[in-house]
Design an enzyme around this catalytic site. Structure first.
Site, PDB file in Angstrom:
ATOM      1  CE  LYS A   1      -2.333   1.547   4.437  1.00 29.25           C
ATOM      2  NZ  LYS A   1      -3.584   1.174   3.762  1.00 29.25           N
TER       3      LYS A   1
ATOM      4  N   GLY B   1      -8.002  -5.394   5.762  1.00 26.09           N
ATOM      5  CA  GLY B   1      -6.851  -5.421   6.683  1.00 26.09           C
ATOM      6  C   GLY B   1      -6.563  -4.064   7.316  1.00 26.09           C
ATOM      7  CB  THR B   2      -6.318  -0.657   5.877  1.00 26.87           C
ATOM      8  OG1 THR B   2      -5.363  -1.071   4.907  1.00 26.87           O
ATOM      9  CG2 THR B   2      -6.011   0.744   6.351  1.00 26.87           C
TER      10      THR B   2
ATOM     11  CG  HIS C   1      -5.504   5.784  -3.916  1.00 27.21           C
ATOM     12  ND1 HIS C   1      -5.779   5.418  -2.616  1.00 27.21           N
ATOM     13  CD2 HIS C   1      -4.160   5.705  -4.064  1.00 27.21           C
ATOM     14  CE1 HIS C   1      -4.642   5.129  -2.000  1.00 27.21           C
ATOM     15  NE2 HIS C   1      -3.656   5.300  -2.847  1.00 27.21           N
TER      16      HIS C   1
ATOM     17  NE  ARG D   1      -0.289  -1.402   1.008  1.00 25.41           N
ATOM     18  CZ  ARG D   1      -1.352  -2.170   1.280  1.00 25.41           C
ATOM     19  NH1 ARG D   1      -1.261  -3.475   1.218  1.00 25.41           N
ATOM     20  NH2 ARG D   1      -2.496  -1.614   1.616  1.00 25.41           N
TER      21      ARG D   1
ATOM     22  CD  GLU E   1     -11.312 -12.975 -27.142  1.00 27.31           C
ATOM     23  OE1 GLU E   1     -11.932 -12.635 -28.164  1.00 27.31           O
ATOM     24  OE2 GLU E   1     -10.166 -13.456 -27.161  1.00 27.31           O
TER      25      GLU E   1
ATOM     26  CB  SER F   1      -9.089  -3.948  -0.875  1.00 27.75           C
ATOM     27  OG  SER F   1      -8.877  -5.010  -1.749  1.00 27.75           O
TER      28      SER F   1
HETATM   29  C1  R5P Z   1      -4.511   2.321   0.163  1.00 26.64           C
HETATM   30  O1  R5P Z   1      -3.691   3.121   0.627  1.00 26.64           O
HETATM   31  C2  R5P Z   1      -5.979   2.576   0.245  1.00 26.64           C
HETATM   32  O2  R5P Z   1      -6.220   3.908   0.588  1.00 26.64           O
HETATM   33  C3  R5P Z   1      -6.652   1.646   1.231  1.00 26.64           C
HETATM   34  O3  R5P Z   1      -6.174   1.936   2.532  1.00 26.64           O
HETATM   35  C4  R5P Z   1      -6.398   0.200   0.921  1.00 26.64           C
HETATM   36  O4  R5P Z   1      -6.684  -0.066  -0.422  1.00 26.64           O
HETATM   37  C5  R5P Z   1      -7.210  -0.713   1.798  1.00 26.64           C
HETATM   38  O5  R5P Z   1      -6.904  -2.025   1.476  1.00 26.64           O
HETATM   39  P1  R5P Z   1      -7.222  -3.201   2.481  1.00 26.64           P
HETATM   40  O6  R5P Z   1      -8.675  -3.150   2.805  1.00 26.64           O
HETATM   41  O7  R5P Z   1      -6.857  -4.447   1.711  1.00 26.64           O
HETATM   42  O8  R5P Z   1      -6.358  -3.037   3.672  1.00 26.64           O
END
Ligand code: R5P
Length: 290
Positions: free
Chosen positions: A188, A223-224, A127, A190, A36, A220
């Site tokens: 894209k 992958g994208t 975002h 998902r 904590e 993140s």
């Molecule tokens: C989601 O729509 C965000 O704009 C990014 O495209 C997303 O967070 C990227 O995530 P990652 O790098 O895991 O593909």
């Protein structure tokens, strides 16, 4: 105005203090053995106009909780007005209910900040800008694209900006305008249950000879960007670089991006990942909004 440097600032608090000539108070902080957090504002700020700096980069839950604790403590000691500079707002991607019963996490975060006593929220490239409407106070958004474009110009000769999804279209357009080049975006999809993504191009045409600059708000897992890069390479791109404003780079993302042949990886110091990537300091752009 007094700058209060939180527990996760990436140095932005110190730069704001210098740029604005404002006193900096650093929050005292420790973590108890059970995990904590403890925070203390070591100064009397009664009646003061306070700018609290705290980003919510990983570990998000800890940094968010500390943000909430600091806001409440500032209120309790009598700060007259609290501006929260939260350069990266965690939980912002879940901004609507995709499946029945899901929590809209950005709504919870913004409601908490407001109800704890934040009057003004300052953030960098959210975002979806519309989701900031959940914050029922004043909101100021910092656009990092012009600063990023100045850096991008240093490593591309013949740029073409590509957004990896429809949500990145506005961002791609702004970056292309700064670079004086063309832009487009991909589609894209998902899977809302597995999280798996599919990126495809719709009539993009040849990218032969272009230095493709992919741009997104967050990288993140990578992958994208990897999927978008494969498309750019298959269309003949001379090089592919990735500009993600907030570089979370989790689960081996950096290695994945490099293996995919992505040349440069660039972001803003709203998040500081452990890998050595090019980060643009956004403090001066935040300072002009305060
Ligand atoms: C989601 O729509 C965000 O704009 C990014 O495209 C997303 O967070 C990227 O995530 P990652 O790098 O895991 O593909």
């Amino acid at each position: 105005m007094i700058i209060v440097g939180g527990t996760a600032t990436n140095g932005i608090d110190e730069r704001l203090s210098k740029l604005l000539g404002a006193r900096l108070v650093k929050v005292e902080h420790k973590v108890f053995p059970d995990g904590e957090s403890y925070v203390r504002i070591p100064s009397s700020l009664s009646g003061e106009d306070v700018v609290l700096v705290q980003t919510t980069q990983p570990p998000q839950d800890k940094n968010l909780m500390e943000l909430f604790l600091m806001v409440e403590a500032l209120r309790d000691i009598g700060a007259s007005r609290i501006t929260a500079v939260v350069p990266y707002i965690a939980y912002s991607r879940q901004d609507r209910r995709f499946l029945d019963g899901e929590a809209i996490s950005i709504k919870t975060v913004l409601n908490l900040l407001r109800s704890l006593g934040v009057s003004t929220l300052v953030t960098v490239e959210p975002h979806h800008q519309e989701s900031l409407a959940y914050f029922e106070g004043e909101v100021k958004v910092v656009d990092p694209i012009p600063s990023l474009a100045r850096e991008v110009k240093k490593f591309v000769k013949n740029p073409f900006v590509l957004g990896p999804d429809r949500g990145a279209m506005g961002r791609a357009e702004r970056l292309a305008r700064e670079l004086g080049c063309r832009f487009s975006f991909l589609e894209k999809e998902r899977d809302r249950h597995t999280g798996e993504i599919r990126v495809r191009s719709s009539n993009l045409g040849s990218l032969k000879g272009y230095d493709v600059v992919l741009v997104d708000d967050i990288i993140s897992t990578g992958g994208t960007m990897v999927e978008a890069s494969k498309i750019a390479q298959s269309l003949g791109a001379e090089s592919v670089s990735a500009v993600g404003v907030h570089l979370l780079l989790v689960n081996g993302a950096y290695a994945r991006l490099k293996e995919a042949g992505i040349r440069e990886i660039m972001g803003v110091n709203t998040v500081v990942p452990s890998e050595r990537v090019s980060l643009v300091d956004i403090s001066d752009q935040i300072a002009v909004r305060l």
